[in-house]
Write a protein that holds these residues in place. Structure first.
Motif, short mmCIF file in Angstrom:
data_model
loop_
_atom_site.label_atom_id
_atom_site.label_comp_id
_atom_site.label_asym_id
_atom_site.label_seq_id
_atom_site.Cartn_x
_atom_site.Cartn_y
_atom_site.Cartn_z
N PRO A 276 -30.13 99.43 36.86
CA PRO A 276 -31.11 99.16 36.66
C PRO A 276 -32.18 100.62 36.76
CG PRO A 276 -30.06 97.98 38.41
CD PRO A 276 -28.98 98.71 37.62
N GLU A 277 -31.56 101.68 37.46
CA GLU A 277 -32.36 102.85 37.53
C GLU A 277 -32.56 103.59 36.00
OE1 GLU A 277 -28.02 103.66 38.50
OE2 GLU A 277 -29.33 102.34 39.20
N ASP B 297 -46.57 102.73 36.58
CA ASP B 297 -45.83 102.00 37.95
C ASP B 297 -46.35 100.42 37.96
OD1 ASP B 297 -48.54 102.66 38.42
OD2 ASP B 297 -48.32 103.32 40.27
N GLN B 298 -46.82 100.00 36.84
CA GLN B 298 -47.56 98.58 36.69
C GLN B 298 -46.94 97.59 35.81
OE1 GLN B 298 -51.82 99.37 36.18
NE2 GLN B 298 -52.15 100.63 37.97
N HIS B 299 -45.72 97.71 35.81
CA HIS B 299 -45.14 96.77 34.79
C HIS B 299 -44.24 95.75 35.33
CE1 HIS B 299 -47.07 99.59 32.15
NE2 HIS B 299 -46.18 100.67 32.77
N PRO B 300 -44.06 94.46 35.21
CA PRO B 300 -43.28 93.66 35.72
C PRO B 300 -42.00 93.28 35.04
CG PRO B 300 -45.20 92.48 34.65
CD PRO B 300 -45.58 93.99 34.67
N TRP C 292 -36.56 104.41 31.71
CA TRP C 292 -36.74 104.10 30.45
C TRP C 292 -38.44 103.73 30.33
CZ3 TRP C 292 -37.46 105.11 25.64
CH2 TRP C 292 -37.88 104.09 24.83
N VAL C 293 -38.55 102.75 31.21
CA VAL C 293 -39.95 102.02 31.36
C VAL C 293 -40.85 103.04 31.72
CG1 VAL C 293 -41.25 100.25 32.52
CG2 VAL C 293 -39.09 99.56 31.77
N THR C 294 -40.68 103.77 32.63
CA THR C 294 -41.44 104.88 32.97
C THR C 294 -41.85 105.78 32.11
OG1 THR C 294 -41.02 104.81 35.29
CG2 THR C 294 -41.85 106.80 34.60
N ALA C 295 -40.83 106.18 31.35
CA ALA C 295 -40.86 107.25 30.37
C ALA C 295 -41.60 106.79 29.12
CB ALA C 295 -39.56 107.89 29.88
N LEU C 296 -41.40 105.44 28.91
CA LEU C 296 -42.32 104.99 27.69
C LEU C 296 -43.56 104.56 28.07
CD1 LEU C 296 -42.11 103.80 24.73
CD2 LEU C 296 -41.36 101.49 25.70
N ALA C 297 -43.77 104.20 29.23
CA ALA C 297 -45.26 103.91 29.45
C ALA C 297 -45.94 105.12 29.59
CB ALA C 297 -45.29 103.22 31.15
N GLU C 298 -45.50 106.10 30.08
CA GLU C 298 -46.05 107.55 30.07
C GLU C 298 -46.26 107.95 28.55
OE1 GLU C 298 -43.78 110.03 32.36
OE2 GLU C 298 -44.52 109.15 34.15
#
Length: 86
Positions: A5-6, A24-27, A11-17
């Motif tokens: 999970p980490e 930090d706003q992705h469900p 990955w989600v943080t890196a892609l969002a940026e």
């Protein structure tokens, strides 16, 4: 590659940026569950395409919760045979 999970969160943080989105706003859990529901309730390739379409709806102003609820209702209708185009 890892399924931890980490790693997914990173990955989600890196892609969002990278996409210029708040990091930090992705469900994540909600979207993964919806992807699974589409993949198992329609056909497997429907999973990622469903998530993409939900993203487009959110980009046009719908809340993610409403988009997910409408999508789940459509999946249920599809499974019952009611939403297929004629």
């Amino acid at each position: 590659m890892s399924d931890a999970p980490e790693d997914l969160d990173a990955w989600v943080t890196a892609l969002a940026e990278s996409l210029g989105l708040p990091a930090d706003q992705h469900p994540v859990g909600l979207l993964l569950d919806l992807t699974r529901d589409a993949a198992h309730g329609v056909v497997r390739p429907a999973g990622p395409l469903t998530t993409y379409l939900v993203g487009l709806a959110v980009a046009q102003g719908m809340t993610v919760e409403d988009a997910v609820a409408r999508t789940r209702a459509t999946i249920d209708e599809w499974k019952a045979g009611g939403s297929r185009p004629t």
